[in-house]
Design a protein around this motif. Structure first.
Motif, PDB file in Angstrom:
ATOM      1  N   ASN A 192      15.178   0.627   3.124  1.00 18.38           N
ATOM      2  CA  ASN A 192      14.048  -0.295   2.929  1.00 18.38           C
ATOM      3  C   ASN A 192      12.688   0.408   3.025  1.00 18.38           C
ATOM      4  OD1 ASN A 192      13.060  -2.858   2.334  1.00 18.38           O
ATOM      5  ND2 ASN A 192      12.759  -3.365   4.488  1.00 18.38           N
ATOM      6  N   LEU A 193      12.534   1.521   2.320  1.00 23.85           N
ATOM      7  CA  LEU A 193      11.345   2.362   2.464  1.00 23.85           C
ATOM      8  C   LEU A 193      10.178   1.839   1.624  1.00 23.85           C
ATOM      9  CD1 LEU A 193      10.373   5.021   3.794  1.00 23.85           C
ATOM     10  CD2 LEU A 193      11.004   6.179   1.678  1.00 23.85           C
ATOM     11  N   GLU A 194       9.056   1.632   2.319  1.00 23.18           N
ATOM     12  CA  GLU A 194       7.813   1.243   1.660  1.00 23.18           C
ATOM     13  C   GLU A 194       6.765   2.322   1.935  1.00 23.18           C
ATOM     14  OE1 GLU A 194       6.645  -2.697   2.810  1.00 23.18           O
ATOM     15  OE2 GLU A 194       8.596  -3.572   2.282  1.00 23.18           O
ATOM     16  N   VAL A 195       6.119   2.784   0.872  1.00 18.18           N
ATOM     17  CA  VAL A 195       5.189   3.920   0.995  1.00 18.18           C
ATOM     18  C   VAL A 195       3.900   3.651   0.229  1.00 18.18           C
ATOM     19  CG1 VAL A 195       4.851   6.380   0.483  1.00 18.18           C
ATOM     20  CG2 VAL A 195       7.079   5.584   1.281  1.00 18.18           C
ATOM     21  N   LEU A 206       5.997   2.691  -3.221  1.00 16.50           N
ATOM     22  CA  LEU A 206       7.403   2.324  -3.030  1.00 16.50           C
ATOM     23  C   LEU A 206       7.476   0.974  -2.324  1.00 16.50           C
ATOM     24  CD1 LEU A 206       9.065   5.711  -1.962  1.00 16.50           C
ATOM     25  CD2 LEU A 206       8.791   4.741  -4.257  1.00 16.50           C
ATOM     26  N   LYS A 207       8.309   0.086  -2.849  1.00 13.21           N
ATOM     27  CA  LYS A 207       8.305  -1.306  -2.384  1.00 13.21           C
ATOM     28  C   LYS A 207       9.678  -1.739  -1.869  1.00 13.21           C
ATOM     29  CE  LYS A 207       4.778  -2.068  -5.882  1.00 13.21           C
ATOM     30  NZ  LYS A 207       4.450  -2.682  -7.190  1.00 13.21           N
ATOM     31  N   GLY A 208      10.300  -0.855  -1.099  1.00 15.70           N
ATOM     32  CA  GLY A 208      11.597  -1.197  -0.519  1.00 15.70           C
ATOM     33  C   GLY A 208      12.743  -0.450  -1.171  1.00 15.70           C
ATOM     34  N   ILE A 209      12.747   0.874  -1.009  1.00 17.33           N
ATOM     35  CA  ILE A 209      13.794   1.720  -1.604  1.00 17.33           C
ATOM     36  C   ILE A 209      14.989   1.814  -0.654  1.00 17.33           C
ATOM     37  CG2 ILE A 209      14.358   4.094  -2.295  1.00 17.33           C
ATOM     38  CD1 ILE A 209      12.616   2.944  -4.322  1.00 17.33           C
ATOM     39  N   ASN A 210      16.187   1.663  -1.214  1.00 14.84           N
ATOM     40  CA  ASN A 210      17.430   1.906  -0.475  1.00 14.84           C
ATOM     41  C   ASN A 210      18.266   2.896  -1.272  1.00 14.84           C
ATOM     42  OD1 ASN A 210      17.521  -0.140   1.874  1.00 14.84           O
ATOM     43  ND2 ASN A 210      16.881  -1.369   0.131  1.00 14.84           N
ATOM     44  N   ASN A 245       8.311  14.035   4.065  1.00 14.42           N
ATOM     45  CA  ASN A 245       7.198  13.587   4.924  1.00 14.42           C
ATOM     46  C   ASN A 245       5.889  14.307   4.605  1.00 14.42           C
ATOM     47  OD1 ASN A 245       6.112  11.831   6.780  1.00 14.42           O
ATOM     48  ND2 ASN A 245       6.531  13.139   8.549  1.00 14.42           N
ATOM     49  N   ASN A 246       5.573  14.379   3.321  1.00  8.46           N
ATOM     50  CA  ASN A 246       4.281  14.897   2.885  1.00  8.46           C
ATOM     51  C   ASN A 246       3.179  13.993   3.465  1.00  8.46           C
ATOM     52  OD1 ASN A 246       1.875  15.330   1.356  1.00  8.46           O
ATOM     53  ND2 ASN A 246       3.057  16.087  -0.371  1.00  8.46           N
ATOM     54  N   PRO A 247       2.209  14.572   4.205  1.00 11.05           N
ATOM     55  CA  PRO A 247       1.188  13.764   4.887  1.00 11.05           C
ATOM     56  C   PRO A 247       0.272  12.979   3.947  1.00 11.05           C
ATOM     57  CG  PRO A 247       0.691  16.115   5.066  1.00 11.05           C
ATOM     58  CD  PRO A 247       2.067  16.012   4.498  1.00 11.05           C
ATOM     59  N   GLU A 248       0.300  13.285   2.653  1.00  7.67           N
ATOM     60  CA  GLU A 248      -0.529  12.533   1.706  1.00  7.67           C
ATOM     61  C   GLU A 248       0.026  11.134   1.446  1.00  7.67           C
ATOM     62  OE1 GLU A 248      -1.358  14.687  -1.872  1.00  7.67           O
ATOM     63  OE2 GLU A 248      -1.872  16.527  -0.787  1.00  7.67           O
ATOM     64  N   TYR A 249       1.259  10.917   1.904  1.00  8.12           N
ATOM     65  CA  TYR A 249       1.919   9.625   1.684  1.00  8.12           C
ATOM     66  C   TYR A 249       2.146   8.940   3.031  1.00  8.12           C
ATOM     67  CZ  TYR A 249       2.744  11.596  -2.925  1.00  8.12           C
ATOM     68  OH  TYR A 249       2.581  12.171  -4.157  1.00  8.12           O
ATOM     69  N   THR A 250       1.874   7.655   3.088  1.00  6.83           N
ATOM     70  CA  THR A 250       1.988   6.898   4.340  1.00  6.83           C
ATOM     71  C   THR A 250       3.181   5.951   4.274  1.00  6.83           C
ATOM     72  OG1 THR A 250      -0.414   6.953   4.579  1.00  6.83           O
ATOM     73  CG2 THR A 250       0.778   5.379   5.954  1.00  6.83           C
TER      74      THR A 250
END
Length: 244
Positions: free
Chosen positions: A9-12, A20-24, A52-57
Motif C-alpha cells: 500500500n505504498l503512497e509516495v 504513487l497512490k497505493g502500490i502493492n 529510499n531516494n530522499p527526493e521522494y517522500t
C-alpha cells in the motif's frame, strides 16, 4: 516460498505532488517482474522509493526485503542488504576508471577486500560475454561512452555485485536491437533461483528476447493490471489507452 520483496500500500510524493497512490507488489526469488506504463505513471518513482531516494517522500505503506522493513533505511544500507538499481541516465564520473569504480563498489557492498586476480578474471569473463571492449576498463566511468556502452556498464556492474534483487530502470531506453539482445543476455546470465529482477520500462522491446514471469501495468500511480508475458504483447498491439 516467502517474498524476497514486498511492497504494501505504498503512497509516495515528490515536490508535494502525489505520484504513487497505493502500490502493492510481491517478488519471490527466481522471478523476473516487469513494471510497464506510460511516461509519468510512477515507474521510476517506484524504483527510487524502494532505494529510499530522499527526493521522494513516503506518505503511507511499507517495503519489506527478506522479511525486514527497509521503508526508511538509508540507501547505502539497502544496497548492502542486496538490492541493486541501474539508472535510466547513468552518471559520468571523470577521473575514476571503470575498473576502480567496480572494485570500490564491490568492496562497499560486500564489506570485504576485493581479491584482485579473481576480480580481473571475473571482469574479463563478463566483458567477453557482453561483447564489451576491454579498453573501456581504464577509461573514466561512462565519459564519452555511447548510450549502449553505458547500459552495458550497468549490466556489468550488476553481474560483478551479484545482488539478491536487481532493479533495472529503463535499461532498454534508446538502445538498438543488438544492444537490447546483449542486455537481455546479461540479465539471463545474472538470474538464478536465489535472486530476482525487476525491469522498469515503457515499451516492450526488451521482452522480445527475454522470458519474464509477471508484467504489471502501472497507470497514474496505481497497478491497474497484472499478467504474464502475453499482457506485454497486448500493450504492444493496443497501447495503454484502455487502462487510462
Amino acid at each position: 516460498m516467502e517474498n524476497l520483496l514486498e511492497i504494501k500500500n505504498l503512497e509516495v510524493k515528490a515536490d508535494e505532488k502525489e505520484i504513487l497512490k497505493g502500490i502493492n507488489l510481491e517478488i519471490k526469488k527466481g522471478e523476473i517482474h516487469v513494471i510497464m506504463g506510460p511516461n509519468g505513471s510512477g515507474k521510476t518513482t517506484t524504483a527510487n522509493a524502494i532505494m529510499n531516494n530522499p527526493e521522494y517522500t513516503k506518505e503511507k505503506g511499507s517495503i519489506l526485503f527478506e522479511g525486514n522493513d527497509i521503508t526508511n533505511s538509508r540507501t547505502d544500507e539497502i544496497a548492502k542488504k542486496g538490492i541493486f538499481m541501474s539508472f535510466q541516465l547513468p552518471e559520468e564520473i571523470s577521473g575514476v576508471s571503470v575498473t576502480n569504480f567496480l572494485k570500490y563498489a564491490k568492496n562497499k557492498v560486500t564489506g570485504k577486500p576485493v581479491k584482485i586476480f579473481e576480480f580481473k578474471e571475473e571482469l574479463k569473463k563478463y566483458m567477453e560475454e557482453l561483447n564489451m571492449n576491454s579498453k573501456n576498463l581504464e577509461r573514466s566511468l561512462n565519459v564519452g561512452f555511447s548510450g549502449g556502452e553505458k547500459k552495458k556498464n550497468e549490466i556489468l556492474q550488476m553481474l560483478i555485485l551479484n545482488p539478491k534483487l536487481a532493479i533495472l530502470d529503463e535499461t532498454d531506453s534508446g538502445l538498438d536491437v543488438d544492444a537490447i539482445k546483449t542486455v537481455s543476455k546479461g540479465i539471463e546470465m545474472f538470474k538464478n533461483e536465489n535472486n530476482a529482477v525487476l525491469i522498469i520500462t515503457h515499451n516492450t522491446k526488451i521482452l522480445h528476447s527475454l522470458k519474464v514471469d509477471y508484467v504489471h501495468v502501472l497507470v497514474n500511480g496505481k497497478i491497474v493490471k497484472t499478467g504474464n508475458q502475453e499482457l506485454a504483447k497486448q500493450i504492444e498491439d493496443n497501447g495503454y489507452a484502455q487502462y487510462k
